[in-house]
Design an enzyme around this catalytic site. Structure first.
Site, PDB file in Angstrom:
ATOM      1  N   HIS A 159       0.832  -1.221   0.000  1.00  0.00           N
ATOM      2  CA  HIS A 159       0.000   0.000   0.000  1.00  0.00           C
ATOM      3  C   HIS A 159       0.862   1.266   0.000  1.00  0.00           C
ATOM      4  O   HIS A 159       0.408   2.316   0.457  1.00  0.00           O
ATOM      5  CB  HIS A 159      -0.969   0.029   1.189  1.00  0.00           C
ATOM      6  CG  HIS A 159      -1.710  -1.249   1.398  1.00  0.00           C
ATOM      7  ND1 HIS A 159      -2.889  -1.555   0.756  1.00  0.00           N
ATOM      8  CD2 HIS A 159      -1.409  -2.344   2.169  1.00  0.00           C
ATOM      9  CE1 HIS A 159      -3.304  -2.757   1.117  1.00  0.00           C
ATOM     10  NE2 HIS A 159      -2.420  -3.267   1.974  1.00  0.00           N
ATOM     11  N   SER A 279      15.654  21.314 -15.893  1.00  0.00           N
ATOM     12  CA  SER A 279      14.479  22.116 -16.214  1.00  0.00           C
ATOM     13  C   SER A 279      14.917  23.395 -16.915  1.00  0.00           C
ATOM     14  O   SER A 279      15.980  23.940 -16.608  1.00  0.00           O
ATOM     15  CB  SER A 279      13.734  22.457 -14.919  1.00  0.00           C
ATOM     16  OG  SER A 279      12.983  23.636 -15.070  1.00  0.00           O
ATOM     17  N   LYS A 285      16.679  21.780 -10.718  1.00  0.00           N
ATOM     18  CA  LYS A 285      16.019  20.497 -10.971  1.00  0.00           C
ATOM     19  C   LYS A 285      16.923  19.443 -11.603  1.00  0.00           C
ATOM     20  O   LYS A 285      17.777  19.742 -12.419  1.00  0.00           O
ATOM     21  CB  LYS A 285      14.793  20.706 -11.879  1.00  0.00           C
ATOM     22  CG  LYS A 285      13.638  21.403 -11.223  1.00  0.00           C
ATOM     23  CD  LYS A 285      13.069  20.672 -10.029  1.00  0.00           C
ATOM     24  CE  LYS A 285      12.359  19.389 -10.407  1.00  0.00           C
ATOM     25  NZ  LYS A 285      11.106  19.641 -11.133  1.00  0.00           N
ATOM     26  N   GLU A 292      10.269   8.411 -16.455  1.00  0.00           N
ATOM     27  CA  GLU A 292       8.900   8.855 -16.761  1.00  0.00           C
ATOM     28  C   GLU A 292       8.510   8.478 -18.185  1.00  0.00           C
ATOM     29  O   GLU A 292       7.381   8.032 -18.447  1.00  0.00           O
ATOM     30  CB  GLU A 292       8.787  10.369 -16.582  1.00  0.00           C
ATOM     31  CG  GLU A 292       9.072  10.828 -15.151  1.00  0.00           C
ATOM     32  CD  GLU A 292       9.427  12.302 -15.108  1.00  0.00           C
ATOM     33  OE1 GLU A 292       8.624  13.121 -15.579  1.00  0.00           O
ATOM     34  OE2 GLU A 292      10.528  12.646 -14.632  1.00  0.00           O
TER      35      GLU A 292
END
Ligand code: ARG
Length: 486
Positions: A159, A279, A285, A292
């Site tokens: 979970h 970024s 970043k 992804e």
């Protein structure tokens, strides 16, 4: 644009509508079948010649002509281009340009319906073998990494809540077994593409005295049983796409963990600069973009699989042009899977685990509450009662903001009367991992055993791949023995 060249026309009195001509042409995407179609055509021609369906002289010209085209194609000296309707048309046109009239006999006892299906099967098998090798390489990298983390401990999750302590080796090997199952699925998909439709003709076989088992054997395949089934069947496309889709789903789950683990919130791993991206506006970043994209690409491949299933569900026997649409989605699934596996391996190699952060996460979540309950069971209590006692101890530890093992023995005994010093020591997370020595469990000894099994599985997959020889007719092309006894 010049009008597409085609293999038919005798019964047509008007030129083809150019819009529909473009719309129905498959040449823009089926040109990748060219080497496979040439190999299948070699097998067909050889069988025609052996059976006396074409003369020895014509057969020889056709075989040498096809072999020359295949040679030039593989040497990069021939480009598959032109205004042809499809790759099959291109092959016959070029062969005719090269060897003249003998080429007009190649299509005897053959239809593009069996021709495209056999070429696609050969492509599927070749691509699945490559993919199988790439999966093995990624799986091997996981095993190597696991081998150096038998004693790196971290929480295991259910979970997405901390559950019980495990080792990093155990976690990495869990991903290994997904990949091993993927490799097995690729093997089955390879077998699934193992029958040859050559000789099925358009749908009803032929009047010529062909030998489909001979052309099949020359391709390393077994012959079809039913000519209608042979030209209508695309199950191998679905099976290959499914193997790719599930592989990508597995990589996607792993990629999601890379995203989580490299977040500051988890901090279990950092990415080498070479596998991260920045970024355009936020200078600080460092994003896990490859992970992804991997997650995103899995969605595409699932779409490819569904596209095939939907295409097939409504079409009557036998060949229908809907089947031409099998190619783009299949090629996309195979390409995306190959790209995804290679990306996953680069990403894995660029992942730097933070063992300190992992160890720190073993605190604060009462990860050894199950060990407390199990300790009470081993001291005679029923598990359901032990669960209740351990639960109360957790509540107490939480109120006092201490770890379970930091409760004093006296305090623990208020909830768990049979507790002793040994039980208290067993609540340490590292001790917990070592004690979870049931088969397939996370204890270092069990993981070492599992590593051995994983290495044996890798070896077996490698041997399977080594055993897959190229089609005999392709070897004859390479060795220049196409006209000899085969
Ligand atoms: N380009 C076609 C395909 O990919 C080849 C088979 C065409 N057959 C036909 N009867 N139109 O399926």
């Amino acid at each position: 644009m010049s009008e597409n060249r085609r293999l038919w026309g005798g019964r047509f009195g008007e030129p083809v509508d150019p819009v529909l001509d473009r719309f129905t042409s498959s040449f823009v995407f089926d040109r990748v079948l060219a080497p496979h179609d040439l190999v299948a055509s070699l097998a067909h021609a050889r069988m025609l010649r052996e059976r006396g369906i074409v003369s020895a002289a014509d057969g020889e010209q056709i075989l040498l002509g096809l072999s020359g085209m295949l040679h030039d194609l593989e040497a990069g000296a021939l480009r598959v281009e032109g205004g042809d309707e499809d790759v099959h048309t291109w092959i016959e046109r070029l062969l005719t340009e090269r060897i003249g009239d003998a080429a007009r006999r190649l299509h005897t006892a053959r239809s593009r319906n069996d021709q495209t299906a056999v070429a696609l099967r050969l492509l599927v098998r070749a691509r699945l073998l490559d993919l199988h090798g790439a999966v093995e390489s990624l799986a091997g990298a996981l095993v190597a990494s696991a081998g150096s983390h038998l004693e790196t401990f971290l929480p295991g999750y259910t979970h997405l809540q901390r559950g019980q302590p495990v080792s990093l080796a155990h976690h990495l090997l869990a991903h290994f077994w997904f990949l091993d199952a993927d490799a097995a699925r690729l093997e089955r998909a390879f077998e699934g593409a193992g029958s040859s439709p050559l000789g099925a003709g358009a749908l009803a076989g032929t009047v010529h005295p062909i030998d489909p088992s001979r052309s099949a054997a020359l391709l390393g395949l077994v012959p079809f049983r039913n000519s209608m089934h042979a030209v209508a069947d695309r199950d191998y496309v679905v099976e290959a796409s499914f193997a790719c889709a599930l592989l990508l789903v597995h990589l996607s789950r792993w990629a999601e963990e890379v995203v989580l683990w490299t977040s500051r919130e988890f901090g279990f791993a950092r990415l080498a600069d070479s596998v991260a991206k920045g970024s355009s506006i936020m200078p600080q970043k460092k994003n896990p973009e490859a992970a992804e994209v991997l997650r995103g690409k899995s969605g595409r491949v699932l779409g490819d699989l569904v596209a095939h299933l939907v295409q097939l569900k409504g079409i009557p026997l036998t060949y229908n042009s809907d089947l031409q649409e099998d190619k783009e989605a299949l090629f996309d699934a195979l390409d995306t899977a190959a790209g995804g596996v290679a990306a996953a391996e680069s990403l894995l190699r660029g992942l730097r685990f933070d063992e300190e952060r992992m160890r720190a996460a073993l605190r604060g979540g009462f990860l050894t509450a199950t060990d407390l309950a199990d300790g009470l069971v081993r001291r005679g209590m029923a598990f359901r009662d032990a669960h209740e006692c351990a639960g109360r101890a957790v509540r107490r530890a939480e109120e006092r903001s201490v770890e379970l093992w930091e409760l004093g023995l006296d305090e623990l005994r208020e909830y768990c009367p049979s507790a002793d010093a040994d039980l208290l020591r067993s609540l340490d997370p590292e001790a917990s991992v070592r004690a979870h020595a049931s088969p397939g469990g996370p204890a270092p000894g069990r993981c070492a055993e599992q590593l051995g099994a994983a290495r044996a599985a890798l070896d077996a997959r490698g041997s399977w791949r080594q055993a897959q020889a190229p089609p005999p007719i392709y070897r004859a092309h390479l060795e220049g023995t196409l006209l000899e006894e085969l």
